[in-house]
Design a protein around this motif. Sequence first.
Motif, short mmCIF file in Angstrom:
data_model
loop_
_atom_site.label_atom_id
_atom_site.label_comp_id
_atom_site.label_asym_id
_atom_site.label_seq_id
_atom_site.Cartn_x
_atom_site.Cartn_y
_atom_site.Cartn_z
N VAL A 1 0.86 -1.18 0.00
CA VAL A 1 0.00 0.00 0.00
C VAL A 1 0.90 1.23 0.00
CG1 VAL A 1 -1.74 1.32 1.27
CG2 VAL A 1 -1.87 -1.18 1.19
N ILE A 2 0.72 2.09 -1.00
CA ILE A 2 1.52 3.31 -1.13
C ILE A 2 0.61 4.51 -0.90
CG2 ILE A 2 3.04 4.64 -2.63
CD1 ILE A 2 3.54 2.12 -4.25
N LEU A 3 0.99 5.36 0.03
CA LEU A 3 0.23 6.56 0.35
C LEU A 3 1.03 7.79 -0.07
CD1 LEU A 3 -2.02 8.22 1.73
CD2 LEU A 3 -0.77 7.95 3.89
N ASN A 4 0.40 8.63 -0.88
CA ASN A 4 1.00 9.91 -1.28
C ASN A 4 0.53 10.98 -0.30
OD1 ASN A 4 2.01 12.16 -2.51
ND2 ASN A 4 0.59 12.12 -4.24
N MET A 5 1.46 11.58 0.45
CA MET A 5 1.10 12.58 1.44
C MET A 5 1.01 13.99 0.86
SD MET A 5 0.01 12.93 4.42
CE MET A 5 0.27 11.33 5.21
N GLN A 6 1.21 14.12 -0.45
CA GLN A 6 1.01 15.42 -1.10
C GLN A 6 -0.45 15.53 -1.53
OE1 GLN A 6 4.27 14.98 -4.06
NE2 GLN A 6 4.91 17.03 -3.38
N SER A 7 -1.15 16.56 -1.08
CA SER A 7 -2.54 16.74 -1.45
C SER A 7 -2.69 17.47 -2.79
CB SER A 7 -3.29 17.52 -0.37
OG SER A 7 -2.77 18.83 -0.21
N THR B 1 -8.64 15.92 2.98
CA THR B 1 -8.44 14.86 1.99
C THR B 1 -7.41 13.86 2.47
OG1 THR B 1 -9.05 16.31 0.15
CG2 THR B 1 -7.74 14.37 -0.38
N MET B 2 -6.33 14.33 3.08
CA MET B 2 -5.28 13.42 3.54
C MET B 2 -5.75 12.58 4.72
SD MET B 2 -3.36 14.07 1.19
CE MET B 2 -2.49 12.59 1.63
N GLU B 3 -6.62 13.14 5.57
CA GLU B 3 -7.19 12.33 6.65
C GLU B 3 -8.05 11.21 6.06
OE1 GLU B 3 -6.49 12.28 9.72
OE2 GLU B 3 -5.40 14.17 10.00
N CYS B 4 -8.79 11.51 5.00
CA CYS B 4 -9.58 10.47 4.32
C CYS B 4 -8.66 9.41 3.72
CB CYS B 4 -10.44 11.09 3.22
SG CYS B 4 -11.77 12.15 3.79
N ALA B 5 -7.54 9.83 3.14
CA ALA B 5 -6.57 8.89 2.56
C ALA B 5 -6.01 7.96 3.63
CB ALA B 5 -5.45 9.65 1.86
N ILE B 6 -5.77 8.49 4.81
CA ILE B 6 -5.23 7.67 5.91
C ILE B 6 -6.28 6.65 6.35
CG2 ILE B 6 -4.56 7.78 8.34
CD1 ILE B 6 -3.10 10.40 7.66
N ARG B 7 -7.55 7.04 6.42
CA ARG B 7 -8.60 6.09 6.78
C ARG B 7 -8.75 5.00 5.71
NH1 ARG B 7 -11.26 10.74 8.99
NH2 ARG B 7 -12.36 11.12 7.04
N THR C 1 -3.81 8.25 -3.50
CA THR C 1 -3.26 9.56 -3.80
C THR C 1 -4.38 10.59 -3.97
OG1 THR C 1 -1.89 10.82 -5.37
CG2 THR C 1 -3.21 9.01 -6.26
N ALA C 2 -4.05 11.85 -3.71
CA ALA C 2 -5.02 12.94 -3.86
C ALA C 2 -4.99 13.55 -5.25
CB ALA C 2 -4.75 14.02 -2.81
N TYR C 3 -4.00 13.20 -6.06
CA TYR C 3 -3.94 13.69 -7.44
C TYR C 3 -3.28 12.63 -8.30
CZ TYR C 3 1.08 14.54 -6.96
OH TYR C 3 2.43 14.37 -6.78
N LEU C 4 -3.46 12.76 -9.60
CA LEU C 4 -2.88 11.80 -10.54
C LEU C 4 -2.27 12.59 -11.69
CD1 LEU C 4 -2.57 8.77 -10.67
CD2 LEU C 4 -4.64 8.65 -12.04
#
Length: 379
Positions: free
Chosen positions: A220-226, A239-245, A325-328
């Motif tokens: 699992v890869i998490l991008n911490m840049q929003s 958005t990043m809190e949602c990504a963490i959940r 990720t928050a962006y692509l």
Amino acid sequence: MEVVALALVCLLAVWLENVLYRKNAFKGLSYRCYLSRSQVFEGEEIELIEEIENRKWLPLPWFKSEITVSRWLEFAGAQSQLTDRQRFVPSFFMLKSYQRVSRRWKVRCLKRGEYSVEQIVLVTTDLLGNLTLSQGAKAGATVLVLPRPLTEDELQVTPRSFTGDIVVRRSLLEDPFSIAGVREYTQREPMNRIHWAATAREQRLMIYNNDSTSRQNLTVILNMQSREFEQFRAIDEETMECAIRICAGLFESALNAGMPLCFVTNASTDDTRSTIFTNEFWGVEHIESLWQLLARLNLTSTEDFPIFLGDNYHAIQSTDIVLVTAYLSERVLEFVWRKQADGIRVKVILLGDISEHTDVSACDLLQLMPQEVKKEAAL
């Protein structure tokens, strides 16, 4: 003269009473404040317990404790005061001689993180209310609030997406449980692999033909840049809190599927510029340690995400990858396409925008809106 004498006696009595309380108010007084649990999930309730014992004959008619905690610890029924980061909770008591009193507060943990009772100030007065005395008390009780994992329905990703074996081109050992057909006996195989029905039909020795397989594992890869062009602190923290959940939910899905898992992110749990690349493991203890890591994760990127993916490209060798990720962007998709060309299955969970002129037609994309995720997580 009698009036003057009476006044002097009263003044003397008041002065003696002040001296008595000034010297003895906090003597023989014990105060303890602690939390009922040291680890919970977001939204769960715990108790904060105050215990006070007055071990002397001098009563304390008015006693107050002023507790300072994080604003994300919500006290039920308390008339607390809020600032940007802190919550101040007053608690009032009346202590008789040689009396012990305890009070329990219901506390709801609103947000992931590690929180503590930051400060406690004890305040008391004398019988007449002319004297106010205060002193600090020992604080430090902590609770680690884990992010609430999203369910499989909220994630739209099930453990079935990650289970099973994958057929590979070559391996030193064949999988005896993966049968791809039959073939002629070459005198090098053990006799227990002979397929007797096929042998009778073909009138020659035939054996089971087994595939070479590889057990699945997940990264699992998490991008911490929003945002695509963002440095350090995340701009869109919600958005990043949602990504963490979402990551917490993926960990739980992998646990249910019995799949080995590792976690990678361009973030840190401290103030350094280090990144996180955990060991691959499985089991309840491993997943709990990953939840604890998510609870402590800072909303600050330590490295530009495409560069981070390039630096760790060869270290990520799992059979399945889920990228949150928050962006692509085109640079992020280049990593996805290269991994897919290597035979690795990559799923992208997107919580934001797709950069202009970015072709996602060949990408296994699941797009979730942060507002919808947050709303479902609150149910």
